[in-house]
Design an enzyme around this catalytic site. Structure first.
Site, PDB file in Angstrom:
ATOM      1  N   ASP A 455       0.953  -1.121  -0.056  1.00 17.73           N
ATOM      2  CA  ASP A 455      -0.072  -0.057   0.062  1.00 17.73           C
ATOM      3  C   ASP A 455       0.765   1.062  -0.062  1.00 17.73           C
ATOM      4  OD1 ASP A 455       0.682  -0.115   2.581  1.00 17.73           O
ATOM      5  OD2 ASP A 455      -1.137  -0.332   3.650  1.00 17.73           O
TER       6      ASP A 455
HETATM    7  C1  LAN Z   1       3.490  -0.882  10.169  1.00 16.85           C
HETATM    8  C2  LAN Z   1       3.300   0.572   9.777  1.00 16.85           C
HETATM    9  C3  LAN Z   1       2.918   0.810   8.482  1.00 16.85           C
HETATM   10  C4  LAN Z   1       1.753  -0.004   8.141  1.00 16.85           C
HETATM   11  C5  LAN Z   1       0.662   0.286   7.141  1.00 16.85           C
HETATM   12  C6  LAN Z   1       1.478   0.790   5.746  1.00 16.85           C
HETATM   13  C7  LAN Z   1      -0.001   1.674   7.491  1.00 16.85           C
HETATM   14  C8  LAN Z   1      -0.245  -1.001   6.555  1.00 16.85           C
HETATM   15  O1  LAN Z   1      -1.372  -0.328   5.852  1.00 16.85           O
HETATM   16  C9  LAN Z   1       0.535  -1.879   6.334  1.00 16.85           C
HETATM   17  C10 LAN Z   1       1.437  -2.464   7.409  1.00 16.85           C
HETATM   18  C11 LAN Z   1       2.374  -1.355   7.994  1.00 16.85           C
HETATM   19  C12 LAN Z   1       3.632  -1.527   7.112  1.00 16.85           C
HETATM   20  C13 LAN Z   1       3.034  -1.713   9.281  1.00 16.85           C
HETATM   21  C14 LAN Z   1       3.430  -3.334   9.838  1.00 16.85           C
HETATM   22  C15 LAN Z   1       3.689  -3.365  11.155  1.00 16.85           C
HETATM   23  C16 LAN Z   1       4.496  -2.418  11.703  1.00 16.85           C
HETATM   24  C17 LAN Z   1       5.884  -2.372  11.027  1.00 16.85           C
HETATM   25  C18 LAN Z   1       3.860  -1.178  11.736  1.00 16.85           C
HETATM   26  C19 LAN Z   1       2.589  -0.923  12.490  1.00 16.85           C
HETATM   27  C20 LAN Z   1       4.879  -0.148  12.353  1.00 16.85           C
HETATM   28  C21 LAN Z   1       5.399  -0.954  13.564  1.00 16.85           C
HETATM   29  C22 LAN Z   1       4.798  -2.461  13.399  1.00 16.85           C
HETATM   30  C23 LAN Z   1       6.005  -3.494  13.797  1.00 16.85           C
HETATM   31  C24 LAN Z   1       5.387  -4.799  13.477  1.00 16.85           C
HETATM   32  C25 LAN Z   1       6.456  -3.153  15.070  1.00 16.85           C
HETATM   33  C26 LAN Z   1       7.248  -4.019  15.925  1.00 16.85           C
HETATM   34  C27 LAN Z   1       6.656  -4.812  16.817  1.00 16.85           C
HETATM   35  C28 LAN Z   1       6.422  -6.309  16.492  1.00 16.85           C
HETATM   36  C29 LAN Z   1       5.371  -6.902  17.148  1.00 16.85           C
HETATM   37  C30 LAN Z   1       7.544  -6.810  15.788  1.00 16.85           C
END
Ligand code: LAN
Length: 735
Positions: A455
């Site tokens: 996305d």
């Molecule tokens: C994110 C941030 C962005 C988010 C969007 C682009 C908004 C979404 O549409 C797809 C998934 C994604 C890329 C995403 C996946 C999981 C993340 C990376 C996070 C929420 C930011 C932090 C999170 C990550 C898993 C945090 C670390 C914690 C763990 C449980 C490993």
């Protein structure tokens, strides 16, 4: 500063996938203390990114109109855009606070303590302020800033405070310890907490469920393989299993000896590790361990009693470390996220000591550190630059103001940013590392870590095409067409078999993997599922691309969009709503779903679109706003906060307007719905500050079903996007 065209990795050989400096956000505080403005978590635990914004606005002229609010939509929208433009960085991206989770900073502090990496006095003091600020009245911390205390949050942050130098006699520690002991002691910390405590040597590895690194050597045809799990999940369990397999423990110090005696119900020597294994405090539970994982844990506990370091384990450790290093090099030592960034760093130190690789890790720690008025925190990512920049640009052009001279610099810079932030190469030998396609994609933040998302790619692609469409004359050095083709190829390659789009990779595992989810605190982490958000954005970008370049893979795109449309329709709730999984939550999901359906050709009379519109109208509040709060993400119900929220309101308005918008016609009909919209727009305008900003309200992002995360840019980009769309569809209509 933007270093153009740097494509060589830190090892001097590897090709990095984009520009590693463009969009990079780091704080390098000068002096011994960081002066922080006052902050009260009791009033609102969400910081407003005041420090960063003040720095960006310094020496810039902020227009402060005499009238605090106006009744003119255009004026309000332009004020908001002109203000937000001042926050843009020189390299064209928007940067900002990406905090919220409360379990990240302790991992960083533990790693720094063990490896002897000095964060510096000002950062450490700032972290103590942060932890003090977010301590709850009962002495604990939750998993994120809006959550009530949990054992995970409290034990981790207590240990962090102690390692940062706060004495056990300080009230902040006394209160936290009281919480821990009142609720059964640190042996009830869930598994991720146990892992960190064991590394620090204040917990025994016998009390940690087995994580055999040799599972990485399972044959690839085996129904379960860690390489087939969601990239975030496997990249966390990779260094975890490595350090577990090595039974890595830090050298005991006088301080860790003290901590050992502070956090358990009995003296350390009497803690029963076999009882502690798998135990956790019930309040921490989001995903109760299945019978299958409990059985596996039990069986593996016997396996672990076989003589350690068999040839198989050695092989597992070797391969796991190879994978860690491959991740380090290809992600420029940023890694995919904050949890495994520091775990990788610790693994490197545990194996190589202060090697060159370790130093490179140290140099990329600052990418995860952010300073805001609530203190110094560890960010959830290396930033949300691409995501925020694409919304800003789309919001701007949606308003239909085209080539407005005042915004030329902003638009040109943003275009330049997108060009640099795109991934240009594949990871070499990708399959061997269980990596997937990345050429052509954009990540969530800058290109430095080389992990593109569907996305983020879709939003960036739409933004670049919009700029070329409406302000093409401003751009001298347009991206070659191949870059667009590569972006399209990237998205198409990732579409899941159910027609939806995943985040980073086409799903390789099965839904039953969730029975093997070992993390009690998170749900939905085992495979790369399809998401409404990723699906809607990818399909709308594909449709936009196809309209402009109808000869490139037209049939493939048409079929992909059709399947994606079916996927979205299947996700609709009886109420007409769609549940978003990365934002809070029904308003967010419904907005994406409506955008996706309309892009696929659904009209304003489409039944599913109408149901979605009806749902949103039914949730409008007296004051004209909408108000959803994070806890709806956990319970999957539409839950409201006390007050209407500008971000929720903007998503609802964008969804409504997209839903009722009539293409190529005057906006006739839907009088009742337009009345709802007008009331909402009025609400947004009434909340606007004189300088064009909005106040920071409640948290609006979410991940893994249970953790909330801050998006500070949302309070600006979505309101002005909603105002802009209204202005375009209902020109001249005053409120
Ligand atoms: C994110 C941030 C962005 C988010 C969007 C682009 C908004 C979404 O549409 C797809 C998934 C994604 C890329 C995403 C996946 C999981 C993340 C990376 C996070 C929420 C930011 C932090 C999170 C990550 C898993 C945090 C670390 C914690 C763990 C449980 C490993």
């Amino acid at each position: 500063k933007c270093i153009v065209g740097s494509t060589t990795g830190p090892d001097g050989k590897t090709k990095l996938t984009g520009d590693t400096e463009c969009g990079r956000q780091v704080w390098r505080p000068q002096g011994e203390v960081i002066e922080l403005p006052p902050f009260s978590a009791a009033e609102n635990p969400n910081s407003a990114d005041i420090l960063f914004r003040q720095l960006m606005l310094k020496d810039k002229k902020v227009k402060t109109p005499t009238k605090p609010t106006s009744s003119n939509v255009e004026e309000s929208m332009l004020k908001a855009i002109d203000f937000y433009q001042l926050l843009q960085s020189e390299d064209g991206s928007w940067q900002g606070d990406y905090g919220g989770p409360m379990f990240l900073l302790p991992g960083l502090v533990v790693t720094c303590y063990i490896t002897g990496h000095d964060l510096g006095k000002s950062i450490k003091e700032g972290m103590i302020v942060y932890l003090r600020n977010h301590q709850q009245i009962d002495g604990g911390w939750g998993m994120h800033i809006e959550e009530a205390s949990t054992m995970f949050g409290t034990v981790m942050n207590y240990v962090a405070l102690r390692l940062l130098g706060v004495p056990a006699s300080d009230n902040v520690c006394k209160d936290a310890r009281a919480f821990i002991l009142r609720h059964g002691g640190a042996s009830l910390t869930p598994s991720w907490g146990k892992f960190w405590l064991a590394c620090l040597n204040v917990y025994d590895w016998r009390g940690v469920d087995s994580l055999p690194p040799e599972m990485w050597c399972l044959p690839s045809w085996f129904p379960f393989h860690p390489g087939r799990t969601w990239v975030h999940c496997r990249m966390v369990y990779l260094p975890m299993s490595y350090l577990y397999g090595k039974r890595f423990q830090a050298k005991l110090t006088p301080l860790t000896m003290e901590i050992r005696e502070e956090i358990y119900m009995t003296p350390y020597a009497q803690v029963s590790w076999s009882k502690a294994r798998g135990a956790y405090y019930p309040l921490d539970e989001y995903h109760p361990p299945s019978f299958l994982i409990r059985f596996l844990n039990y069986a593996l506990s016997w396996y672990e009693m076989l003589p350690n370091f068999t040839a198989f384990r050695r092989k597992g450790l070797e391969y796991a470390f190879e994978c860690i290093q491959a991740d380090d090099v290809t992600s420029n030592y940023c890694s995919i996220g904050p949890v495994n960034k520091v775990m990788n760093m610790l693994s490197v130190w545990a194996t190589e000591g202060e090697s060159e690789n370790f130093v490179k890790h140290q140099q990329r720690l600052e990418d995860y550190i952010w300073v805001a008025e609530d203190g110094v925190k560890m960010a959830g990512y290396i930033g949300s630059q691409t995501w925020d920049t694409s919304f800003a640009i789309q919001g701007f052009f949606e308003a239909g103001i085209g080539m407005r001279q005042e915004n030329k610099d902003m638009v040109v810079k943003a275009y330049n940013y997108f060009k640099h932030a795109q991934n240009k190469y594949e990871v070499e030998n990708a399959k061997y590392w269980w990596r997937s396609e990345q050429k052509g994609g954009w990540g969530f933040g800058p290109a430095a870590n080389g992990y593109p998302v569907t996305d983020c790619t879709g939003e960036a692609l739409k933004s670049m095409m919009l700029i070329e469409e409406f302000a093409g004359d401003w751009i001298d050095d347009k991206a070659p067409f191949e870059r667009y083709q590569e972006a399209v190829d990237f998205m198409l390659a990732l579409q899941n078999d159910d027609g939806g789009f995943p985040t980073y990779e086409k799903s390789r595992g099965y839904e039953w993997y969730e029975y093997l989810n070992p993390a009690v605190v998170f749900g939905g982490i085992m495979i790369d599922y399809s998401y409404i958000e990723c699906t809607s954005t990818s399909m709308s970008a594909l449709v936009k691309f196809s309209k402009k370049y109808p000869t490139y893979r037209p049939e493939k795109i048409r079929r992909a969009v059709k399947r994606a449309e079916t996927y979205i329709r299947n996700q609709q709730y009886q109420s007409g709503a769609f549940f978003g999984k990365w934002g809070v939550c029904f308003n967010y999901g419904t907005w994406f779903a409506v955008v996706g359906l309309r892009a696929a050709g659904a009209t304003e009379d489409d039944e599913d679109v109408r149901d979605a519109v009806k749902f949103l109208c039914s949730k409008q509040r007296e004051d004209g706003g909408w108000s959803e709060c994070f806890f709806g993400c956990v319970s999957k119900m539409y839950l409201e906060a006390d007050e209407s929220q500008v971000v929720s309101t903007s998503w609802a308005l964008l969804a409504l307007m997209r839903g009722i918008e009539r293409k190529d016609q005057e906006q006739i009909g839907f009088e009742k719905e337009w009345e709802v919209v007008r009331k909402g727009i009025k609400f947004l305008m009434s909340k606007q500050q004189p300088n064009g900003d909005w106040l920071q309200e409640r948290i609006s992002g979410v991940f893994n079903r249970s953790c909330a995360i801050t998006y500070t840019a949302f309070r600006n980009v979505f309101p002005f996007w909603a105002l802009g769309l209204y202005h375009k569809l209902q020109p001249g209509k005053s409120i």
